[in-house]
Design an enzyme around this catalytic site. Structure first.
Site, PDB file in Angstrom:
ATOM      1  N   LYS A   1      -8.373   3.986   1.568  1.00  0.00           N
ATOM      2  CA  LYS A   1      -7.491   5.144   1.372  1.00  0.00           C
ATOM      3  C   LYS A   1      -7.582   5.856   0.039  1.00  0.00           C
ATOM      4  O   LYS A   1      -7.804   7.074  -0.002  1.00  0.00           O
ATOM      5  CB  LYS A   1      -6.049   4.725   1.634  1.00  0.00           C
ATOM      6  CG  LYS A   1      -5.833   4.368   3.093  1.00  0.00           C
ATOM      7  CD  LYS A   1      -4.437   3.942   3.397  1.00  0.00           C
ATOM      8  CE  LYS A   1      -4.386   3.402   4.819  1.00  0.00           C
ATOM      9  NZ  LYS A   1      -5.232   2.166   4.988  1.00  0.00           N
TER      10      LYS A   1
ATOM     11  N   HIS B   1     -38.936  26.277 -10.668  1.00  0.00           N
ATOM     12  CA  HIS B   1     -38.997  25.525 -11.933  1.00  0.00           C
ATOM     13  C   HIS B   1     -38.168  26.204 -13.022  1.00  0.00           C
ATOM     14  O   HIS B   1     -38.456  26.036 -14.206  1.00  0.00           O
ATOM     15  CB  HIS B   1     -40.441  25.366 -12.430  1.00  0.00           C
ATOM     16  CG  HIS B   1     -41.411  24.953 -11.365  1.00  0.00           C
ATOM     17  ND1 HIS B   1     -41.643  23.629 -11.036  1.00  0.00           N
ATOM     18  CD2 HIS B   1     -42.178  25.690 -10.514  1.00  0.00           C
ATOM     19  CE1 HIS B   1     -42.537  23.576 -10.048  1.00  0.00           C
ATOM     20  NE2 HIS B   1     -42.865  24.815  -9.704  1.00  0.00           N
TER      21      HIS B   1
ATOM     22  N   SER C   1     -12.070  28.180 -26.942  1.00  0.00           N
ATOM     23  CA  SER C   1     -12.307  27.020 -27.796  1.00  0.00           C
ATOM     24  C   SER C   1     -11.213  26.966 -28.852  1.00  0.00           C
ATOM     25  O   SER C   1     -10.722  27.993 -29.313  1.00  0.00           O
ATOM     26  CB  SER C   1     -13.677  27.155 -28.458  1.00  0.00           C
ATOM     27  OG  SER C   1     -13.714  26.410 -29.664  1.00  0.00           O
TER      28      SER C   1
ATOM     29  N   GLN D   1      -7.777  -1.698   3.893  1.00  0.00           N
ATOM     30  CA  GLN D   1      -6.730  -0.930   3.222  1.00  0.00           C
ATOM     31  C   GLN D   1      -7.337  -0.127   2.061  1.00  0.00           C
ATOM     32  O   GLN D   1      -6.768   0.877   1.635  1.00  0.00           O
ATOM     33  CB  GLN D   1      -5.656  -1.897   2.711  1.00  0.00           C
ATOM     34  CG  GLN D   1      -4.507  -1.252   2.002  1.00  0.00           C
ATOM     35  CD  GLN D   1      -3.333  -2.210   1.848  1.00  0.00           C
ATOM     36  OE1 GLN D   1      -2.655  -2.552   2.813  1.00  0.00           O
ATOM     37  NE2 GLN D   1      -3.112  -2.676   0.632  1.00  0.00           N
TER      38      GLN D   1
ATOM     39  N   GLU E   1     -17.985  24.096 -14.724  1.00  0.00           N
ATOM     40  CA  GLU E   1     -18.414  22.792 -15.242  1.00  0.00           C
ATOM     41  C   GLU E   1     -17.606  21.661 -14.616  1.00  0.00           C
ATOM     42  O   GLU E   1     -18.139  20.598 -14.280  1.00  0.00           O
ATOM     43  CB  GLU E   1     -18.275  22.756 -16.770  1.00  0.00           C
ATOM     44  CG  GLU E   1     -19.290  23.659 -17.467  1.00  0.00           C
ATOM     45  CD  GLU E   1     -19.002  23.843 -18.955  1.00  0.00           C
ATOM     46  OE1 GLU E   1     -18.159  23.117 -19.514  1.00  0.00           O
ATOM     47  OE2 GLU E   1     -19.627  24.743 -19.552  1.00  0.00           O
TER      48      GLU E   1
ATOM     49  N   SER F   1       0.816  -1.220   0.000  1.00  0.00           N
ATOM     50  CA  SER F   1       0.000   0.000   0.000  1.00  0.00           C
ATOM     51  C   SER F   1       0.848   1.268   0.000  1.00  0.00           C
ATOM     52  O   SER F   1       0.326   2.373   0.070  1.00  0.00           O
ATOM     53  CB  SER F   1      -0.944   0.001   1.205  1.00  0.00           C
ATOM     54  OG  SER F   1      -0.216  -0.209   2.404  1.00  0.00           O
TER      55      SER F   1
ATOM     56  N   LYS G   1     -15.545  32.067 -28.361  1.00  0.00           N
ATOM     57  CA  LYS G   1     -15.964  31.385 -27.132  1.00  0.00           C
ATOM     58  C   LYS G   1     -15.162  31.755 -25.890  1.00  0.00           C
ATOM     59  O   LYS G   1     -13.955  31.934 -25.940  1.00  0.00           O
ATOM     60  CB  LYS G   1     -15.811  29.874 -27.331  1.00  0.00           C
ATOM     61  CG  LYS G   1     -16.865  29.304 -28.251  1.00  0.00           C
ATOM     62  CD  LYS G   1     -18.140  29.044 -27.512  1.00  0.00           C
ATOM     63  CE  LYS G   1     -18.570  27.620 -27.754  1.00  0.00           C
ATOM     64  NZ  LYS G   1     -19.634  27.238 -26.880  1.00  0.00           N
TER      65      LYS G   1
END
Ligand code: ARG
Length: 473
Positions: free
Chosen positions: A325, A156, A277, A322, A290, A23, A283
């Site tokens: 982790k 909504h 972009s 183990q 995001e 580990s 853009k």
């Protein structure tokens, strides 16, 4: 490769078995906790007369040297060791000889790893609390500056009633405040020391568990040795609280993405937190928002992973544990990164107050207030609701808004309308009249903001931790 066992074996471990079992690749991050726990352990052993003072001094000196050398880069953690515990012990023996072999007296790797993981998690809980506090400071500053910044409130995702930016941000203040409270709860419940539980049944040495617990700033020792080595509840609680933090961040990100869209333009994310972009030159994408929203999945995944790992494990320690982790470490790192980046993004984001107010004016967000106006003129609410419904329909037909109609047009729908209707349905009145505690009205809002300021003066988990800090070096 340093191995802590082998006396009972006649054959070498298969290499693939060794690698699968090892580990160190991920538990190397428990290095500092392992050293701290070992120093506390031998300090206690010497106090109990189980080690001599000289032996303890030699071991502590050796451990401090290992820590110093790893920290300054002159010693690399040996990745062929089975785990971090083996590495530290092997190093110690190499440095100080046979006395090093006494470090593990009255201890098992089971209580050792339980301790290391708890120390590490406790620190992470405090660090997360700190980052949440910084985010709350940022949110509160925006609130203080925007008590009269009008915007539409939604249900909504349809415009509902006007609110203010301060009010909208206040909702997130509440969420992240609860997240901090969860950190405190977890801290209080987890802050007990498993060291001294041995493999599962304690030891025959006269250990002073109270003392070693105090040395490391714990409230005291845990009370059942079987539970001590097999409890990972605190980690599950932490992952659950982290999942909730991510859920909150993700909701906030979703709103920022909507607000930052070409259609809304309520906010502009700073260039430093946007990306472009490769094909479309115009853009400017909200990638950070995001990504934070997207990373929520892996944090939930860590919680599910550990819950599933733990569900079938008989008492006490089993190697399954183990697996507590890797995913947990990933979740802890992810949430800290997300909180840091998100706070920076929110701090630098610009608001288009004109766009927000204009949007709040459209979409009949004052329709409820128009109905309340009629109620104040003696119309029963249900009738008022239906009158305003017809009024809205009339406005939609004429592509206009309530406040833009002439008084005679209004009176053609209900003779209760008088000149004071215009003030009653203005954006300012709609917001200012909402004075109930917790509502967006500026007076109510200022009262709440005052409470939030007071709250942020309170102590952090880091403060509490440093007051409780043990006295080991
Ligand atoms: N690497 C192990 C873990 O993370 C340490 C404990 C090992 N104990 C044992 N009995 N094999 O759980």
């Amino acid at each position: 490769m340093a191995q802590l066992w082998g006396g009972r074996f006649v054959k070498e471990t298969d290499q693939m078995v060794y690698d699968f079992n090892a580990s160190i690749r991920f538990d190397k991050r428990l290095f500092h906790q392992d050293i701290e726990g070992s120093i506390a352990h031998v300090t206690m052993l010497a106090r109990q007369g189980i080690l001599t003072r000289q032996e303890k001094d030699d071991i502590v000196f050796g451990l401090q040297g290992i820590r110093r050398d790893v920290d300054n880069g002159s010693l690399a953690i040996d990745m062929t060791c089975e785990d971090i515990h083996s590495f530290v012990e092997a190093q110690l023996i190499e440095r100080i000889g046979d006395t090093g072999k006494k470090l593990h007296t009255g201890r098992s790797r089971n209580d050792q790893v339980a301790l290391d993981m708890r120390l590490y998690t406790r620190l992470q809980v405090a660090q997360t609390d700190e980052l949440l506090k910084e985010l709350l400071e940022t949110i509160l500053s925006v609130m203080e500056e925007n008590v009269e910044t009008y915007m539409p409130g939604f249900t909504h995702l349809q415009k509902a009633q006007p609110v203010t930016l301060a009010h909208h941000y206040g909702a997130y203040f509440e969420m992240f405040k609860r997240d901090r409270q969860r950190m405190s709860d977890i801290y209080k419940r987890m802050n007990y020391c498993p060291l001294g539980a041995g493999a599962l049944a304690g030891t025959t040495y006269p250990l002073d568990r109270e003392y070693s617990a105090k040395l490391m700033g714990f409230y005291g020792p845990t009370l059942n040795s079987m539970d001590s080595v097999s409890d990972r509840d605190y980690l599950i609680e932490f992952l659950s609280a982290l999942s909730t933090v991510m859920m909150h961040l993700s909701r906030f990100c979703e709103e920022i993405i909507i607000w930052n869209s070409n259609e809304y333009q309520f906010v502009e994310i700073d260039d430093a937190y946007s990306t472009g972009s490769s094909i479309m030159p115009q853009k400017k994408n909200p990638d950070i928002a995001e990504l934070v929203r997207g990373k929520t999945g892996r944090v939930y995944g860590a919680l599910m992973s550990l819950l599933t790992t733990m569900k079938g494990i008989p008492l006490a320690y089993n190697k399954d544990m183990q697996e507590d982790k890797e995913a947990a470490f990933d979740a802890m790192d992810t949430v800290k990164d997300c909180l840091t980046l998100f706070t920076g993004m929110v701090r630098t984001m610009k608001f288009r107050r004109d766009r927000m107010a204009a949007s709040a004016m459209k979409g009949f967000t004052n329709a409820t207030d128009a109905a309340d106006y009629l109620v104040n003129k003696g119309v029963p609410f249900r009738d008022a609701h239906s009158i305003i419904g017809r009024l809205v329909l009339y406005c939609i037909g004429k592509d206009t808004s309530i406040e833009a109609l002439s008084l005679s047009e209004l009176q053609s729908i209900s003779d209760k309308f008088e000149e004071d209707i215009y003030d009653a349905v203005s954006l300012k009145t709609c917001v200012e009249k909402r004075l109930t505690l917790g509502a967006p009205g500026p007076e109510a809002m200022r009262q709440v903001i005052g409470q939030y300021r007071e709250y942020l003066k309170g102590e952090t988990l880091r403060d509490i931790m440093s007051q409780a800090a043990g006295d080991i070096s």
